[in-house]
Motif scaffolding. Structure first.
Motif, short mmCIF file in Angstrom:
data_model
loop_
_atom_site.label_atom_id
_atom_site.label_comp_id
_atom_site.label_asym_id
_atom_site.label_seq_id
_atom_site.Cartn_x
_atom_site.Cartn_y
_atom_site.Cartn_z
N ILE A 112 -49.86 -24.57 -48.84
CA ILE A 112 -50.54 -25.15 -50.00
C ILE A 112 -49.75 -26.31 -50.57
O ILE A 112 -48.55 -26.18 -50.83
CB ILE A 112 -50.74 -24.09 -51.10
N LYS A 113 -50.44 -27.42 -50.77
CA LYS A 113 -49.93 -28.52 -51.58
C LYS A 113 -50.89 -28.63 -52.76
O LYS A 113 -52.05 -28.99 -52.58
CB LYS A 113 -49.90 -29.84 -50.79
N ALA A 114 -50.41 -28.27 -53.92
CA ALA A 114 -51.21 -28.32 -55.15
C ALA A 114 -50.55 -29.31 -56.09
O ALA A 114 -49.45 -29.08 -56.58
CB ALA A 114 -51.29 -26.93 -55.79
N MET A 115 -51.23 -30.45 -56.30
CA MET A 115 -50.64 -31.54 -57.05
C MET A 115 -51.61 -32.09 -58.08
O MET A 115 -52.82 -31.96 -57.92
CB MET A 115 -50.27 -32.69 -56.10
N THR A 116 -51.04 -32.74 -59.09
CA THR A 116 -51.88 -33.51 -60.02
C THR A 116 -52.25 -34.83 -59.34
O THR A 116 -51.65 -35.21 -58.33
CB THR A 116 -51.14 -33.80 -61.33
N LYS A 117 -53.19 -35.54 -59.91
CA LYS A 117 -53.59 -36.83 -59.35
C LYS A 117 -52.43 -37.81 -59.33
O LYS A 117 -52.24 -38.55 -58.37
CB LYS A 117 -54.78 -37.40 -60.13
N GLU A 118 -51.63 -37.80 -60.39
CA GLU A 118 -50.48 -38.71 -60.45
C GLU A 118 -49.43 -38.34 -59.41
O GLU A 118 -48.85 -39.21 -58.76
CB GLU A 118 -49.87 -38.72 -61.86
N GLU A 119 -49.18 -37.05 -59.23
CA GLU A 119 -48.22 -36.62 -58.21
C GLU A 119 -48.70 -37.03 -56.81
O GLU A 119 -47.90 -37.47 -55.98
CB GLU A 119 -48.02 -35.10 -58.28
N TRP A 120 -50.00 -36.88 -56.57
CA TRP A 120 -50.56 -37.26 -55.27
C TRP A 120 -50.46 -38.78 -55.08
O TRP A 120 -50.14 -39.25 -54.00
CB TRP A 120 -51.99 -36.79 -55.13
N ARG A 121 -50.72 -39.54 -56.13
CA ARG A 121 -50.62 -41.00 -56.05
C ARG A 121 -49.20 -41.40 -55.65
O ARG A 121 -49.00 -42.20 -54.74
CB ARG A 121 -51.01 -41.64 -57.39
N LYS A 122 -48.21 -40.81 -56.32
CA LYS A 122 -46.81 -41.13 -56.02
C LYS A 122 -46.45 -40.70 -54.60
O LYS A 122 -45.75 -41.42 -53.88
CB LYS A 122 -45.88 -40.47 -57.02
N ALA A 123 -46.89 -39.53 -54.19
CA ALA A 123 -46.60 -39.03 -52.84
C ALA A 123 -47.24 -39.94 -51.80
O ALA A 123 -46.64 -40.20 -50.74
CB ALA A 123 -47.11 -37.61 -52.69
#
Length: 83
Positions: free
Chosen positions: A67-78
Motif C-alpha cells: 500500500i502507498k497511501a498518500m495525500t495529493k501533495e505527497e504524491w505530487r512531490k513523489a
C-alpha cells in the motif's frame, strides 16, 4: 479477485481518490491518493485502505498487498522527485 474489481472497491471507499491497482492472483500493489490521509500516520492510512478489503483478505481472494497511501501533495512531490 482482479485489479479492476479491487479498483472498484477502493473507488467506492475513497470516492475522491486517485486509485491505482496493479497485480493478479491475490497479490496487489495499491496506490491511493486522497487528502483524507492528511494528518494521519502511515499505520492509520494503511488501516483505512485495509478496511474495505478485510472480507476479501479473510476469504483468501486477496492475500498480499503493498500500500502507498498518500495525500495529493505527497504524491505530487513523489512524482517530481521520484521519492
Amino acid at each position: 479477485m482482479n485489479s479492476e474489481k479491487l479498483t472498484e472497491i477502493l473507488k467506492t471507499a475513497f470516492p475522491q481518490a486517485e486509485v491505482m491497482v496493479v497485480g493478479q492472483a491475490g497479490k496487489f500493489d495499491l496506490r491511493v491518493v486522497d487528502d483524507n490521509f492528511t494528518g494521519k500516520r502511515p499505520v492509520a492510512r494503511q488501516q483505512m485502505v485495509y478496511a474495505p478489503l478485510n472480507s476479501f483478505i479473510a476469504d483468501g481472494s486477496v492475500h498480499a498487498v503493498t500500500i502507498k497511501a498518500m495525500t495529493k501533495e505527497e504524491w505530487r512531490k513523489a512524482s517530481i522527485f521520484g521519492v
